[in-house]
Design an enzyme around this catalytic site. Structure first.
Site, PDB file in Angstrom:
ATOM      1  N   HIS A  97       2.810  -7.261  -9.660  1.00 24.30           N
ATOM      2  CA  HIS A  97       1.172  -6.910  -9.568  1.00 24.30           C
ATOM      3  C   HIS A  97       1.023  -5.511 -10.008  1.00 24.30           C
ATOM      4  O   HIS A  97       1.619  -4.635  -9.698  1.00 24.30           O
ATOM      5  CB  HIS A  97       0.616  -7.201  -8.442  1.00 24.30           C
ATOM      6  CG  HIS A  97       1.139  -6.531  -7.162  1.00 24.30           C
ATOM      7  ND1 HIS A  97       2.129  -6.886  -6.658  1.00 24.30           N
ATOM      8  CD2 HIS A  97       0.606  -5.470  -6.899  1.00 24.30           C
ATOM      9  CE1 HIS A  97       2.458  -6.048  -5.774  1.00 24.30           C
ATOM     10  NE2 HIS A  97       1.603  -5.262  -5.670  1.00 24.30           N
ATOM     11  N   HIS A 106       1.157   0.685 -12.144  1.00 22.86           N
ATOM     12  CA  HIS A 106       2.582   0.330 -12.310  1.00 22.86           C
ATOM     13  C   HIS A 106       2.784  -1.106 -11.872  1.00 22.86           C
ATOM     14  O   HIS A 106       1.817  -1.595 -11.022  1.00 22.86           O
ATOM     15  CB  HIS A 106       3.544   1.247 -11.769  1.00 22.86           C
ATOM     16  CG  HIS A 106       3.669   1.267 -10.387  1.00 22.86           C
ATOM     17  ND1 HIS A 106       2.423   2.067  -9.478  1.00 22.86           N
ATOM     18  CD2 HIS A 106       4.008   0.653  -9.138  1.00 22.86           C
ATOM     19  CE1 HIS A 106       2.538   1.795  -8.497  1.00 22.86           C
ATOM     20  NE2 HIS A 106       3.713   0.840  -8.182  1.00 22.86           N
TER      21      HIS A 106
HETATM   22  P1  ATP Z   1       0.547   4.456   0.342  1.00 25.76           P
HETATM   23  O1  ATP Z   1       1.829   3.836   1.183  1.00 25.76           O
HETATM   24  O2  ATP Z   1       0.496   5.864   0.448  1.00 25.76           O
HETATM   25  O3  ATP Z   1      -0.562   3.762   0.237  1.00 25.76           O
HETATM   26  P2  ATP Z   1       2.026   3.382  -2.080  1.00 25.76           P
HETATM   27  O4  ATP Z   1       2.184   2.067  -1.359  1.00 25.76           O
HETATM   28  O5  ATP Z   1       1.227   3.287  -3.440  1.00 25.76           O
HETATM   29  O6  ATP Z   1       0.970   4.596  -1.367  1.00 25.76           O
HETATM   30  P3  ATP Z   1       4.545   3.954  -1.793  1.00 25.76           P
HETATM   31  O7  ATP Z   1       4.448   3.131  -0.367  1.00 25.76           O
HETATM   32  O8  ATP Z   1       5.518   4.877  -1.920  1.00 25.76           O
HETATM   33  O9  ATP Z   1       3.124   4.148  -2.366  1.00 25.76           O
HETATM   34  O10 ATP Z   1       5.376   2.645  -2.433  1.00 25.76           O
HETATM   35  C1  ATP Z   1       5.567   2.705  -3.967  1.00 25.76           C
HETATM   36  C2  ATP Z   1       5.313   1.424  -4.530  1.00 25.76           C
HETATM   37  O11 ATP Z   1       6.293   0.237  -3.945  1.00 25.76           O
HETATM   38  C3  ATP Z   1       4.125   0.714  -4.482  1.00 25.76           C
HETATM   39  O12 ATP Z   1       3.819  -0.186  -5.678  1.00 25.76           O
HETATM   40  C4  ATP Z   1       4.177  -0.097  -3.247  1.00 25.76           C
HETATM   41  O13 ATP Z   1       3.236  -1.294  -3.520  1.00 25.76           O
HETATM   42  C5  ATP Z   1       5.452  -0.585  -3.392  1.00 25.76           C
HETATM   43  N1  ATP Z   1       6.144  -0.747  -2.107  1.00 25.76           N
HETATM   44  C6  ATP Z   1       5.976  -0.145  -0.837  1.00 25.76           C
HETATM   45  N2  ATP Z   1       6.568  -0.439   0.118  1.00 25.76           N
HETATM   46  C7  ATP Z   1       7.206  -1.717  -0.316  1.00 25.76           C
HETATM   47  C8  ATP Z   1       8.042  -2.923   0.421  1.00 25.76           C
HETATM   48  N3  ATP Z   1       8.278  -2.523   1.660  1.00 25.76           N
HETATM   49  N4  ATP Z   1       8.261  -3.758  -0.420  1.00 25.76           N
HETATM   50  C9  ATP Z   1       7.921  -3.854  -1.504  1.00 25.76           C
HETATM   51  N5  ATP Z   1       7.073  -2.931  -2.296  1.00 25.76           N
HETATM   52  C10 ATP Z   1       6.787  -1.841  -1.685  1.00 25.76           C
END
Ligand code: ATP
Ligand code: MG
Length: 175
Positions: free
Chosen positions: A122, A40
């Site tokens: 991205h 995504h």
């Molecule tokens: P994990 O944290 O377990 O590695 P993840 O990053 O894919 O997995 P989430 O942390 O729930 O899952 O994030 C969901 C989406 O939001 C992902 O695309 C992640 O890159 C993005 N994301 C997470 N934290 C932030 C943030 N602080 N700012 C912007 N985007 C974020």
């Protein structure tokens, strides 16, 4: 509480293509691949949200009249701090940052403050990538993504990492 974010979610055929055409690259990266079902583009990350705030976010999204656009994914990048390998666009179509901006503005009434870092759309392909030198794996051929909906997505953490579930969709119709 739910862990939520707004995203562009690929249709199954596009998702398949994104996955297949980056598989070799991902394998060479040595990182943990993002599952095909989870590919995504995050538009706005919300974090932990309760039911009332979620309703506010949905109402905010419904006020937008975002223009549709095509995002052409044509470049591979690596963020060392996040240890993430990703697919991105050398030319980001203006309606996409405009969508992120207007969504952030609309979410202010729900108590969110916009992410201060610049918006860098991205598709994360792999995590826990220890290092990435680029060559010899070439970037895949450009993949056009005709974006037609904005999605509200839930991130569910399980021991194997986060998994996602699309909760709602809004059409990008313009006007
Ligand atoms: P994990 O944290 O377990 O590695 P993840 O990053 O894919 O997995 P989430 O942390 O729930 O899952 O994030 C969901 C989406 O939001 C992902 O695309 C992640 O890159 C993005 N994301 C997470 N934290 C932030 C943030 N602080 N700012 C912007 N985007 C974020
Ligand atoms: Mg995360």
């Amino acid at each position: 509480m739910q862990r939520l974010f707004f995203a562009l979610w690929p249709e199954p055929a596009l998702r398949r293509r994104l996955f297949c055409e980056t598989r070799r690259l991902v394998r060479r990266s040595g990182g943990r691949p993002v599952a095909e079902a989870d590919l995504h583009v995050t538009v706005v990350f919300l974090g932990a949200v309760d039911a009332a705030r979620r309703a506010c976010c949905e109402a905010a999204a419904a006020t937008l009249r975002p223009a549709p656009f095509t995002l052409t994914l044509d470049t591979v990048g690596y963020w060392p701090r996040a240890r993430a390998l990703w697919l991105g666009a050398t030319q980001v179509p203006e309606p996409l940052p405009a969508l992120a901006r207007s969504l952030n503005e609309a979410l202010a009434v729900c108590g969110f403050t916009p992410e201060p870092r610049p918006f860098r759309p991205h598709v994360t392909l792999a995590r826990k990538v220890a290092q990435w030198k680029g060559a010899p794996a070439p970037a895949p051929a450009p993949i056009p993504w005709p974006a037609e909906t904005l999605c509200l997505v839930e991130s569910v953490t399980d021991p194997a990492g986060a998994r996602y579930r699309v909760l709602r969709r809004w059409p990008l119709a313009g006007g």
